[in-house]
Design an enzyme around this catalytic site. Structure first.
Site, PDB file in Angstrom:
ATOM      1  N   ARG A  88       0.549  -1.321   0.020  1.00  0.00           N
ATOM      2  CA  ARG A  88       0.173   0.048  -0.032  1.00  0.00           C
ATOM      3  C   ARG A  88       0.863   1.243   0.032  1.00  0.00           C
ATOM      4  NH1 ARG A  88      -3.109  -2.954   3.794  1.00  0.00           N
ATOM      5  NH2 ARG A  88      -4.958  -3.837   2.881  1.00  0.00           N
ATOM      6  N   LYS A 110       3.877  11.949 -10.278  1.00  0.00           N
ATOM      7  CA  LYS A 110       3.098  11.002 -10.969  1.00  0.00           C
ATOM      8  C   LYS A 110       4.010   9.796 -11.526  1.00  0.00           C
ATOM      9  CE  LYS A 110       0.661  14.742 -13.642  1.00  0.00           C
ATOM     10  NZ  LYS A 110       0.248  15.010 -15.079  1.00  0.00           N
ATOM     11  N   GLU A 152      11.657  20.003 -23.073  1.00  0.00           N
ATOM     12  CA  GLU A 152      10.719  20.443 -21.700  1.00  0.00           C
ATOM     13  C   GLU A 152      11.467  21.358 -21.215  1.00  0.00           C
ATOM     14  OE1 GLU A 152       8.207  18.769 -21.137  1.00  0.00           O
ATOM     15  OE2 GLU A 152       8.155  17.011 -22.369  1.00  0.00           O
ATOM     16  N   LYS A 194       8.846  23.388 -11.939  1.00  0.00           N
ATOM     17  CA  LYS A 194       8.060  22.471 -11.903  1.00  0.00           C
ATOM     18  C   LYS A 194       7.566  22.405 -10.399  1.00  0.00           C
ATOM     19  CE  LYS A 194       6.841  18.082 -13.154  1.00  0.00           C
ATOM     20  NZ  LYS A 194       6.941  16.653 -13.603  1.00  0.00           N
ATOM     21  N   GLU A 204      -3.436  18.132  -9.985  1.00  0.00           N
ATOM     22  CA  GLU A 204      -3.762  18.393 -11.407  1.00  0.00           C
ATOM     23  C   GLU A 204      -5.093  18.758 -11.429  1.00  0.00           C
ATOM     24  OE1 GLU A 204      -1.996  16.176 -14.512  1.00  0.00           O
ATOM     25  OE2 GLU A 204      -2.215  17.648 -16.070  1.00  0.00           O
ATOM     26  N   ARG A 208      -1.633  22.932 -12.614  1.00  0.00           N
ATOM     27  CA  ARG A 208      -0.768  22.215 -13.000  1.00  0.00           C
ATOM     28  C   ARG A 208      -0.893  21.892 -14.562  1.00  0.00           C
ATOM     29  NH1 ARG A 208       1.613  16.715 -10.028  1.00  0.00           N
ATOM     30  NH2 ARG A 208       3.360  16.137 -11.648  1.00  0.00           N
ATOM     31  N   ASN A 212       1.182  21.135 -19.316  1.00  0.00           N
ATOM     32  CA  ASN A 212       0.622  20.391 -20.609  1.00  0.00           C
ATOM     33  C   ASN A 212       0.925  21.280 -21.844  1.00  0.00           C
ATOM     34  OD1 ASN A 212       0.153  17.966 -19.037  1.00  0.00           O
ATOM     35  ND2 ASN A 212      -2.240  18.541 -18.961  1.00  0.00           N
ATOM     36  N   HIS A 215       1.478  19.782 -25.379  1.00  0.00           N
ATOM     37  CA  HIS A 215       1.310  18.404 -25.139  1.00  0.00           C
ATOM     38  C   HIS A 215       0.126  17.632 -25.631  1.00  0.00           C
ATOM     39  CE1 HIS A 215       4.956  18.445 -22.785  1.00  0.00           C
ATOM     40  NE2 HIS A 215       5.058  17.130 -22.425  1.00  0.00           N
ATOM     41  N   HIS A 219       1.028  14.654 -28.097  1.00  0.00           N
ATOM     42  CA  HIS A 219       0.483  13.310 -28.106  1.00  0.00           C
ATOM     43  C   HIS A 219       0.031  12.773 -29.385  1.00  0.00           C
ATOM     44  CE1 HIS A 219       0.383  13.980 -23.263  1.00  0.00           C
ATOM     45  NE2 HIS A 219       1.494  13.371 -23.757  1.00  0.00           N
ATOM     46  N   HIS A 231       8.923  11.532 -28.204  1.00  0.00           N
ATOM     47  CA  HIS A 231       8.314  12.699 -27.315  1.00  0.00           C
ATOM     48  C   HIS A 231       8.804  13.815 -27.368  1.00  0.00           C
ATOM     49  CE1 HIS A 231       5.472  13.907 -24.328  1.00  0.00           C
ATOM     50  NE2 HIS A 231       6.802  14.216 -23.534  1.00  0.00           N
TER      51      HIS A 231
HETATM   52  N1  LIG Z   1       5.859  10.863 -14.389  1.00  0.00           N
HETATM   53  C1  LIG Z   1       6.144  11.900 -15.041  1.00  0.00           C
HETATM   54  O1  LIG Z   1       5.636  13.267 -14.696  1.00  0.00           O
HETATM   55  C2  LIG Z   1       6.786  11.969 -16.454  1.00  0.00           C
HETATM   56  C3  LIG Z   1       7.124  13.246 -16.988  1.00  0.00           C
HETATM   57  C4  LIG Z   1       7.873  13.106 -18.348  1.00  0.00           C
HETATM   58  C5  LIG Z   1       7.969  12.023 -18.790  1.00  0.00           C
HETATM   59  N2  LIG Z   1       7.576  10.699 -18.284  1.00  0.00           N
HETATM   60  C6  LIG Z   1       7.882   9.420 -18.679  1.00  0.00           C
HETATM   61  O2  LIG Z   1       9.459   9.276 -18.969  1.00  0.00           O
HETATM   62  C7  LIG Z   1       9.597   8.286 -19.859  1.00  0.00           C
HETATM   63  C8  LIG Z   1      10.564   8.730 -21.036  1.00  0.00           C
HETATM   64  O3  LIG Z   1      11.717   9.062 -20.123  1.00  0.00           O
HETATM   65  P1  LIG Z   1      13.226   8.913 -20.780  1.00  0.00           P
HETATM   66  O4  LIG Z   1      13.155   9.497 -22.089  1.00  0.00           O
HETATM   67  O5  LIG Z   1      14.165   8.980 -19.637  1.00  0.00           O
HETATM   68  O6  LIG Z   1      12.912   7.090 -21.148  1.00  0.00           O
HETATM   69  P2  LIG Z   1      14.113   6.018 -20.475  1.00  0.00           P
HETATM   70  O7  LIG Z   1      13.775   5.758 -19.049  1.00  0.00           O
HETATM   71  O8  LIG Z   1      13.593   4.855 -21.312  1.00  0.00           O
HETATM   72  O9  LIG Z   1      15.518   6.471 -20.875  1.00  0.00           O
HETATM   73  C9  LIG Z   1      15.957   6.611 -22.109  1.00  0.00           C
HETATM   74  C10 LIG Z   1      17.180   5.901 -22.554  1.00  0.00           C
HETATM   75  O10 LIG Z   1      18.167   6.409 -21.912  1.00  0.00           O
HETATM   76  C11 LIG Z   1      19.041   5.486 -21.282  1.00  0.00           C
HETATM   77  N3  LIG Z   1      19.818   6.139 -19.993  1.00  0.00           N
HETATM   78  C12 LIG Z   1      19.013   6.733 -18.880  1.00  0.00           C
HETATM   79  N4  LIG Z   1      19.770   7.287 -18.224  1.00  0.00           N
HETATM   80  C13 LIG Z   1      21.325   7.264 -19.025  1.00  0.00           C
HETATM   81  C14 LIG Z   1      22.755   7.299 -18.823  1.00  0.00           C
HETATM   82  N5  LIG Z   1      22.829   8.385 -17.762  1.00  0.00           N
HETATM   83  N6  LIG Z   1      23.564   7.077 -19.555  1.00  0.00           N
HETATM   84  C15 LIG Z   1      23.271   6.299 -20.542  1.00  0.00           C
HETATM   85  N7  LIG Z   1      22.004   5.870 -21.035  1.00  0.00           N
HETATM   86  C16 LIG Z   1      21.037   6.216 -20.155  1.00  0.00           C
HETATM   87  C17 LIG Z   1      18.036   4.430 -20.855  1.00  0.00           C
HETATM   88  O11 LIG Z   1      18.501   3.075 -20.351  1.00  0.00           O
HETATM   89  C18 LIG Z   1      17.086   4.376 -21.778  1.00  0.00           C
HETATM   90  O12 LIG Z   1      17.715   3.439 -22.915  1.00  0.00           O
HETATM   91  C19 LIG Z   1       8.106   8.071 -20.638  1.00  0.00           C
HETATM   92  O13 LIG Z   1       7.429   6.757 -20.339  1.00  0.00           O
HETATM   93  C20 LIG Z   1       7.121   9.259 -19.995  1.00  0.00           C
HETATM   94  O14 LIG Z   1       5.856   8.829 -19.983  1.00  0.00           O
HETATM   95  C21 LIG Z   1       6.983  10.746 -17.129  1.00  0.00           C
END
Ligand SMILES: NC(=O)c1ccc[n+]([C@@H]2O[C@H](COP(=O)([O-])OP(=O)(O)OC[C@H]3O[C@@H](n4cnc5c(N)ncnc54)[C@H](O)[C@@H]3O)[C@@H](O)[C@H]2O)c1
Length: 332
Positions: A88, A110, A152, A194, A204, A208, A212, A215, A219, A231
């Site tokens: 939980r 999130k 971003e 942020k 949100e 918040r 977006n 976005h 999307h 993205h």
């Molecule tokens: N929760 C939120 O508020 C929020 C906000 C924005 C995005 N997201 C989510 O984030 C995700 C995208 O994040 P992302 O682009 O970081 O993707 P990811 O976590 O897949 O990382 C991208 C790639 O970079 C690699 N990587 C990460 N750090 C590294 C480093 N220091 N050195 C070498 N390689 C490294 C990872 O292994 C992966 O292959 C999506 O699923 C999106 O929905 C969430």
């Protein structure tokens, strides 16, 4: 990391969750149980969540456990959701290693998973105990991952801080060259912006929504391109397209879209809608998306650099007709 983790999660039995790639390239000194999953968005699933929580149970973790999420945005969301739900809810320390996770995903609480029907459809708000950012780990991040996340940073400046927008323009080359001082300054300001917005509206319900910006169009581009457009690239195009829409509706100061586009271009990001995506197709995805929320197409608009159109009283989003949207989507 071990000292900071002990400080923020005193008395907790820790588990580090990372993707396999990060686990191999990012070094840290936490000698605790480590769980990994295959790198990439395809791991943000119920199946992977089940495997990780089963593994924690098998290792004897209980309510006194805490998760240390070391990785990109996928890890932040997946490991964050494991923490939100295991027994939980147990604390999570977010240790973002991609620029996107540092600027955005690790902060704000999130967490969630993708379903076959769409991204982030199951999740929870679960605030981290702390977010620890070490910009030096970015040295190994591939160039496209780095550049795309800059969209971003531009978004944060465009919605909240004209001086930071100006700073990004002046330091674009240093940021691209990953100069440590400039990278740190950029991340710090994004996190402050942020945090300020999320603190005012954690769940949100209002403000918040300004995060977006760009976005809704982004999307639709991602979905209409079957996720071939990344993205970050989609957000870049979305920011410019939505600013053009705002200018057309008289909500955005003339010239704002061009200023945003010029900064994004300096970061090597696209600013034009891909020609192969028809306006009607993009609109169809926005319609499908909006059905999940309410009956109308709503956007957050940048009023001028550093400020959004709207406030607590009038709301932060604006209803847009399909006609005006189609006109802007049709302009290439
Ligand atoms: N929760 C939120 O508020 C929020 C906000 C924005 C995005 N997201 C989510 O984030 C995700 C995208 O994040 P992302 O682009 O970081 O993707 P990811 O976590 O897949 O990382 C991208 C790639 O970079 C690699 N990587 C990460 N750090 C590294 C480093 N220091 N050195 C070498 N390689 C490294 C990872 O292994 C992966 O292959 C999506 O699923 C999106 O929905 C969430």
């Amino acid at each position: 990391l071990s000292q900071l983790a002990a400080h923020h999660l005193p008395g907790r039995r820790l588990v580090v969750i990372s993707d396999e790639h990060v686990s191999a390239v990012v070094r840290h000194d936490l000698s605790v149980d480590r769980l990994t999953f295959p790198a990439g968005e395809a791991s943000k699933t119920r199946a992977e969540w089940a495997r990780l929580t089963d593994a924690m149970l098998a290792l004897g973790f209980g309510r006194d456990a805490a998760v240390v999420a070391v990785g990109g945005g996928v890890t932040a969301d997946l490991a964050g959701f494991v923490a939100a739900t295991f027994m939980r809810g147990i604390p999570v320390l977010q240790v973002p290693t991609s620029l996107l996770a540092m600027l955005d995903a690790a902060l704000g609480g999130k967490t969630g998973l993708d379903l076959p029907a769409g991204k982030n459809l199951v999740g929870a708000f679960h605030q981290p105990a702390a977010v620890l950012v070490d910009p030096l780990v970015l040295a190994t991040l591939p160039e496209p991952e780095y550049r795309h996340a800059l969209a971003e940073a531009v978004k944060h400046a465009a919605v909240a801080d004209a001086a930071h927008f100006d700073w990004l323009e002046r330091h674009a080359d240093a940021v691209l060259a990953r100069e440590p001082a400039e990278v740190e300054q950029m991340i710090r300001r994004s996190l402050e912006i942020k945090a300020d917005i999320v603190e005012a509206d954690e769940f949100e319900c209002g403000r918040r929504a300004v995060l977006n910006a760009g976005h809704t169009v982004a999307h639709a581009i991602e979905a209409a391109s079957a996720y071939r457009v990344s993205h970050g690239a989609a957000v870049a195009v979305g920011l410019v397209t939505e600013a053009r829409l705002g200018e057309r509706l008289g909500l955005t100061a003339p010239g704002t879209a061009t200023a945003i586009a010029e900064l994004l271009q300096r970061f090597g990001l696209p600013t034009q809608l891909p020609t192969e995506l028809a306006p009607e197709d993009l609109l169809a995805f926005m319609r499908a998306d909006k059905k999940r929320r309410d009956a109308q197409l709503r956007f957050t608009f940048v009023a001028r650099l550093g400020a959004v159109a709207g406030d607590q009283r009038t709301g932060w989003t604006h209803v847009v007709t399909e006609e005006s949207l189609l006109t802007v989507l049709g302009r290439r």
